[in-house]
Scaffold this motif. Structure first.
Motif, PDB file in Angstrom:
ATOM      1  N   GLU A  65     -21.323  40.414 120.650  1.00 26.29           N
ATOM      2  CA  GLU A  65     -20.169  40.899 120.746  1.00 26.29           C
ATOM      3  C   GLU A  65     -20.203  42.496 121.515  1.00 26.29           C
ATOM      4  O   GLU A  65     -20.386  43.498 120.883  1.00 26.29           O
ATOM      5  N   HIS A  66     -20.215  42.429 122.923  1.00 27.69           N
ATOM      6  CA  HIS A  66     -20.748  43.865 123.543  1.00 27.69           C
ATOM      7  C   HIS A  66     -19.205  44.449 123.852  1.00 27.69           C
ATOM      8  O   HIS A  66     -18.169  43.762 123.908  1.00 27.69           O
ATOM      9  N   ASN A  67     -19.235  45.921 123.964  1.00 26.54           N
ATOM     10  CA  ASN A  67     -18.201  46.764 124.227  1.00 26.54           C
ATOM     11  C   ASN A  67     -17.028  46.258 123.357  1.00 26.54           C
ATOM     12  O   ASN A  67     -15.961  46.544 123.479  1.00 26.54           O
ATOM     13  N   TYR A  68     -17.623  46.350 121.965  1.00 27.88           N
ATOM     14  CA  TYR A  68     -16.664  46.061 120.829  1.00 27.88           C
ATOM     15  C   TYR A  68     -15.812  47.381 120.450  1.00 27.88           C
ATOM     16  O   TYR A  68     -16.283  48.474 120.432  1.00 27.88           O
ATOM     17  N   LYS A  69     -14.387  47.275 120.562  1.00 30.68           N
ATOM     18  CA  LYS A  69     -13.440  48.349 119.982  1.00 30.68           C
ATOM     19  C   LYS A  69     -12.674  47.870 119.117  1.00 30.68           C
ATOM     20  O   LYS A  69     -11.793  46.738 119.394  1.00 30.68           O
ATOM     21  N   LEU A  70     -12.187  48.307 117.846  1.00 35.55           N
ATOM     22  CA  LEU A  70     -11.846  47.995 116.665  1.00 35.55           C
ATOM     23  C   LEU A  70     -10.469  48.721 116.250  1.00 35.55           C
ATOM     24  O   LEU A  70     -10.809  50.149 116.397  1.00 35.55           O
ATOM     25  N   ARG A  71      -9.309  48.188 115.933  1.00 33.70           N
ATOM     26  CA  ARG A  71      -8.498  49.004 115.183  1.00 33.70           C
ATOM     27  C   ARG A  71      -8.026  48.302 114.013  1.00 33.70           C
ATOM     28  O   ARG A  71      -7.834  47.026 113.948  1.00 33.70           O
ATOM     29  N   LYS A  72      -7.688  49.170 113.032  1.00 38.49           N
ATOM     30  CA  LYS A  72      -7.434  48.502 111.657  1.00 38.49           C
ATOM     31  C   LYS A  72      -6.048  49.494 111.444  1.00 38.49           C
ATOM     32  O   LYS A  72      -6.039  50.483 111.362  1.00 38.49           O
ATOM     33  N   GLU A  73      -5.093  48.550 110.493  1.00 43.85           N
ATOM     34  CA  GLU A  73      -3.928  49.206 110.078  1.00 43.85           C
ATOM     35  C   GLU A  73      -3.825  48.720 108.721  1.00 43.85           C
ATOM     36  O   GLU A  73      -3.850  47.735 108.312  1.00 43.85           O
ATOM     37  N   LEU A  74      -3.368  49.845 107.662  1.00 48.93           N
ATOM     38  CA  LEU A  74      -2.900  49.355 106.277  1.00 48.93           C
ATOM     39  C   LEU A  74      -1.741  48.326 106.575  1.00 48.93           C
ATOM     40  O   LEU A  74      -0.852  48.664 107.071  1.00 48.93           O
ATOM     41  N   PHE A  75      -2.045  47.331 105.488  1.00 45.59           N
ATOM     42  CA  PHE A  75      -1.040  46.372 105.694  1.00 45.59           C
ATOM     43  C   PHE A  75      -0.297  46.209 104.262  1.00 45.59           C
ATOM     44  O   PHE A  75       0.964  46.429 104.044  1.00 45.59           O
ATOM     45  N   ALA A  76      -1.187  46.538 103.097  1.00 47.26           N
ATOM     46  CA  ALA A  76      -0.447  46.728 101.665  1.00 47.26           C
ATOM     47  C   ALA A  76      -1.795  47.299 100.757  1.00 47.26           C
ATOM     48  O   ALA A  76      -2.844  47.070 101.090  1.00 47.26           O
ATOM     49  N   PHE A  77      -1.394  47.711  99.646  1.00 51.37           N
ATOM     50  CA  PHE A  77      -2.449  48.222  98.824  1.00 51.37           C
ATOM     51  C   PHE A  77      -1.856  48.260  97.063  1.00 51.37           C
ATOM     52  O   PHE A  77      -0.690  48.220  96.876  1.00 51.37           O
ATOM     53  N   THR A  78      -3.012  48.106  96.269  1.00 48.16           N
ATOM     54  CA  THR A  78      -2.653  48.372  94.808  1.00 48.16           C
ATOM     55  C   THR A  78      -3.703  49.448  94.376  1.00 48.16           C
ATOM     56  O   THR A  78      -4.299  49.859  95.338  1.00 48.16           O
ATOM     57  N   ASP A  79      -3.942  49.353  93.216  1.00 50.97           N
ATOM     58  CA  ASP A  79      -4.892  50.402  92.635  1.00 50.97           C
ATOM     59  C   ASP A  79      -6.158  50.404  93.213  1.00 50.97           C
ATOM     60  O   ASP A  79      -6.940  51.359  93.634  1.00 50.97           O
ATOM     61  N   ASN A  80      -6.987  48.935  93.296  1.00 52.59           N
ATOM     62  CA  ASN A  80      -8.332  49.051  93.723  1.00 52.59           C
ATOM     63  C   ASN A  80      -8.245  47.903  94.902  1.00 52.59           C
ATOM     64  O   ASN A  80      -9.378  47.477  95.302  1.00 52.59           O
ATOM     65  N   LYS A  81      -7.169  47.641  95.591  1.00 52.91           N
ATOM     66  CA  LYS A  81      -7.209  46.449  96.667  1.00 52.91           C
ATOM     67  C   LYS A  81      -6.503  46.986  97.711  1.00 52.91           C
ATOM     68  O   LYS A  81      -5.525  47.945  97.755  1.00 52.91           O
TER      69      LYS A  81
END
Length: 151
Positions: A65-81
């Motif tokens: 996977e060359h020229n890899y660019k990533l975006r992550k966004e928060l979807f949901a959360f709890t105490d440790n997840k």
């Protein structure tokens, strides 16, 4: 502020962006430090356990996977997840350097020290043309407007 459980909205968001930035370095050894030594992963059809398998997988991943660019966004959360929605683009060296985009979700569980002890990823990949790319050189992945009209 330490990014350890229990998470709140601010620390969960920060944890996601920190992971995004770390993965965008494409440095398997540094990335593996964010996971417990016995961390378990499901990445599509691959099942991994432990730091060495993580390093080996990421080394293989970025060999293709060359020229890899990533975006992550928060979807949901709890105490440790934390649940994350992500998008990345790359050129596939094993498929004629075609541009591809992967969409998906990740499910993360954290140890008390803030390292991830479980990561489950489910993603779908599509081929895209140069004109369809979002994360071109010089573009801040966080500034791209991603909505249903882009699917």
């Amino acid at each position: 502020m330490a990014l350890v459980p229990p998470f709140n909205a601010e620390t969960a968001h920060q944890k996601v962006k920190k992971a995004q930035d770390l993965w965008n370095t494409r440095n398997p050894e540094n990335i593996a430090k964010a996971y417990t030594e016995d961390s378990i992963w499901r990445n599509r059809d691959k099942f991994l356990k432990g730091t060495q398998e993580i390093v080996d997988f990421l080394t293989w991943k970025w060999s293709k996977e060359h020229n890899y660019k990533l975006r992550k966004e928060l979807f949901a959360f709890t105490d440790n997840k934390i649940a994350v929605q992500f998008w990345y683009e790359m050129q596939d060296a094993h498929d004629g350097m075609k541009w591809k985009r992967c969409y998906g979700l990740e499910d993360w569980t954290f140890a008390d020290d803030g390292r991830m002890r479980k990561r489950q990823m489910s993603g779908n990949e599509i081929e895209i043309g140069e004109a369809e790319r979002w994360f071109k050189d010089g573009v801040d992945v966080n500034s791209v407007e991603i909505g249903e009209e882009h699917w």
